[in-house]
Design an enzyme around this catalytic site. Structure first.
Site, mmCIF file in Angstrom:
data_model
loop_
_atom_site.group_PDB
_atom_site.id
_atom_site.type_symbol
_atom_site.label_atom_id
_atom_site.label_comp_id
_atom_site.label_asym_id
_atom_site.label_seq_id
_atom_site.Cartn_x
_atom_site.Cartn_y
_atom_site.Cartn_z
ATOM 1 N N ARG A 107 0.872 -1.194 0.000
ATOM 2 C CA ARG A 107 0.000 0.000 0.000
ATOM 3 C C ARG A 107 0.896 1.227 0.000
ATOM 4 O O ARG A 107 1.795 1.333 0.831
ATOM 5 C CB ARG A 107 -0.897 0.046 1.239
ATOM 6 N N HIS A 134 -7.558 0.701 -6.167
ATOM 7 C CA HIS A 134 -7.749 -0.033 -4.898
ATOM 8 C C HIS A 134 -8.510 -1.327 -5.213
ATOM 9 O O HIS A 134 -9.659 -1.498 -4.814
ATOM 10 C CB HIS A 134 -8.529 0.858 -3.916
ATOM 11 N N GLN A 137 -10.440 -3.652 -2.649
ATOM 12 C CA GLN A 137 -11.670 -3.041 -2.143
ATOM 13 C C GLN A 137 -12.852 -3.367 -3.066
ATOM 14 O O GLN A 137 -13.962 -3.648 -2.609
ATOM 15 C CB GLN A 137 -11.486 -1.519 -2.030
ATOM 16 N N ASP A 230 -16.837 8.187 -0.878
ATOM 17 C CA ASP A 230 -15.508 8.003 -0.277
ATOM 18 C C ASP A 230 -15.100 9.370 0.294
ATOM 19 O O ASP A 230 -15.722 10.390 -0.039
ATOM 20 C CB ASP A 230 -14.538 7.554 -1.395
ATOM 21 N N CYS A 271 -16.094 2.759 1.173
ATOM 22 C CA CYS A 271 -14.937 1.903 1.466
ATOM 23 C C CYS A 271 -14.471 2.061 2.908
ATOM 24 O O CYS A 271 -13.833 1.162 3.447
ATOM 25 C CB CYS A 271 -13.807 2.200 0.491
ATOM 26 N N ARG A 316 -13.874 -7.392 3.166
ATOM 27 C CA ARG A 316 -12.465 -7.160 2.807
ATOM 28 C C ARG A 316 -11.643 -8.404 3.138
ATOM 29 O O ARG A 316 -10.766 -8.807 2.381
ATOM 30 C CB ARG A 316 -11.890 -5.960 3.583
HETATM 31 N N1 NVA Z 1 -9.609 7.411 -1.477
HETATM 32 C C1 NVA Z 1 -9.263 6.933 -0.150
HETATM 33 C C2 NVA Z 1 -9.591 5.482 -0.033
HETATM 34 C C3 NVA Z 1 -9.362 4.918 1.370
HETATM 35 C C4 NVA Z 1 -9.678 3.475 1.458
HETATM 36 C C5 NVA Z 1 -7.797 7.197 0.099
HETATM 37 O O1 NVA Z 1 -6.988 6.927 -0.787
HETATM 38 O O2 NVA Z 1 -7.457 7.672 1.195
HETATM 39 N N1 CP Z 2 -11.113 0.698 2.919
HETATM 40 C C1 CP Z 2 -9.819 0.645 3.299
HETATM 41 O O1 CP Z 2 -8.911 0.396 2.509
HETATM 42 O O2 CP Z 2 -9.637 0.851 4.616
HETATM 43 P P1 CP Z 2 -8.237 1.024 5.360
HETATM 44 O O3 CP Z 2 -7.639 2.313 4.890
HETATM 45 O O4 CP Z 2 -8.577 1.030 6.815
HETATM 46 O O5 CP Z 2 -7.364 -0.141 4.987
#
Ligand code: NVA
Ligand code: CP
Length: 331
Positions: A107, A134, A137, A230, A271, A316
């Site tokens: 990540r 992602h 997700q 989101d 998400c 998830r």
């Molecule tokens: N768009 C958000 C998704 C989090 C799961 C981010 O990248 O922070």
């Molecule tokens: N939805 C998601 O990716 O959550 P986290 O940022 O907690 O992993």
């Protein structure tokens, strides 16, 4: 017969509708086994590395619990506690980790980094979120939709918010691969990249899906089965963008009025994490500064019967387990 052994999982662009359906079926199977207490630990002695250059609750826990359920060991690496990026390149890191681990989750920031990791590591690499995509997700989202509506094909999913970032992009790819109607509802400057839209248009022609990009909330909600949103400011973006985002995206908040414009049977998906109240440090700080108690979704809708966000969060784990099972060889 579908086999994904040895494959990386970097973006859904790399997977056919049949392969995505296979992963969803496998996720359904391992979920049922978990509920029945049937072990799936045929991966004993294997180890996976979990690299998190951005923070996480769901994705990290999903990988860790899934790996442990499968009999595997996990090592968590964050940017402060490892050499990644600062003293060691991604290519070198990939070659080191590839010799010790059976799979690597990443990540972080640009998609190029996870692609580079996959290029240099001889083991499957799984994308746990980049700025652009992602994909794990989306599998959880689709499993949840399948469980709720009994199907994916023909479901109309309307995404409200920053539709040019990881969630908007990945939902558009996933929906158009699986024959769903994707709606991106946002100001024009938040529409996904035209090149990606053109690619997804090709997927849509094959699957019978449609793509609608609109600035109009009434048009966006019309006939929708799923209203999806989101955070307005994603991880890694500067705090300074909050003001502009609130200004631009406030009309796209999912509230009761917006929810009522969708189908009566419509559900809310997110998400997570979500700014639906002031019970977080950032939510409180931004809320107080901009005189708001909620951001992308109101607390009323978030807590309503139409909200299936926690089913989605649970999924998830089951879907990430399916990705690891599908791509790793059994012990
Ligand atoms: N768009 C958000 C998704 C989090 C799961 C981010 O990248 O922070
Ligand atoms: N939805 C998601 O990716 O959550 P986290 O940022 O907690 O992993």
């Amino acid at each position: 017969m579908v086999s994904l052994k040895g494959r990386d999982f970097l973006t859904l662009k790399d997977f056919s509708a049949e392969e995505i359906a296979y992963l969803l079926d496998l996720a359904g199977e391992v979920k049922a086994k978990k509920k029945a207490g049937i072990p799936v630990d045929c991966y004993k002695g294997k180890n996976v590395a979990l690299i998190f250059e951005k923070t996480s609750t769901r994705t990290r826990c999903a990988f860790e619990v899934a790996a442990h359920d499968m009999g595997m060991g996990t090592t968590y690496l964050d940017s402060s506690g490892s050499q990644i990026g600062k003293k060691e390149s991604i290519a070198d890191t990939a070659r080191v980790l590839g010799r010790m681990f059976d799979g690597i989750e990443y990540r972080g920031f640009s998609q190029e980094i996870v692609e580079e990791l996959a290029k240099y590591a001889d083991v499957p690499v799984w994308n746990g979120l980049t700025n652009e995509y992602h994909p794990t997700q989306i599998l959880a989202d689709f499993l949840t939709i399948k469980e709720h509506f009994g199907k994916l094909k023909g479901i109309r999913l309307a995404y409200f918010g920053d539709a040019r970032y990881n969630m908007g992009n990945s939902l558009m790819i996933g929906c158009t691969k699986m024959g769903m109607d994707f709606v991106g509802c946002a100001p024009k400057k938040y529409f996904p990249d035209p090149e990606l839209v053109a690619l997804c248009q090709k997927y849509a022609e094959e699957s019978g899906a449609t793509i609608t990009l609109t600035e109009d909330v009434t048009e966006g909600t019309k006939g929708a089965d799923v209203l999806y949103t989101d955070v307005w400011v994603s991880m890694g973006e500067p705090m300074a963008v909050w003001e502009e985002r609130i200004q631009d995206l406030s009309p796209y908040q999912i509230n009761k009025k917006v929810m009522e414009q969708a189908k009566e049977s419509a559900v809310l998906m997110h998400c997570l994490p979500a700014f639906h109240d002031l019970k977080t440090t950032i939510g409180k700080e931004m809320g107080e500064r901009f005189h708001r108690t909620e951001m992308e979704v109101t607390d009323e809708v978030f807590e309503s019967k139409q909200s299936i966000v926690f089913e989605e969060a649970e999924n998830r784990m089951h879907t990430i387990k399916a990705v690891m099972m599908a791509t790793l060889e059994e012990s």
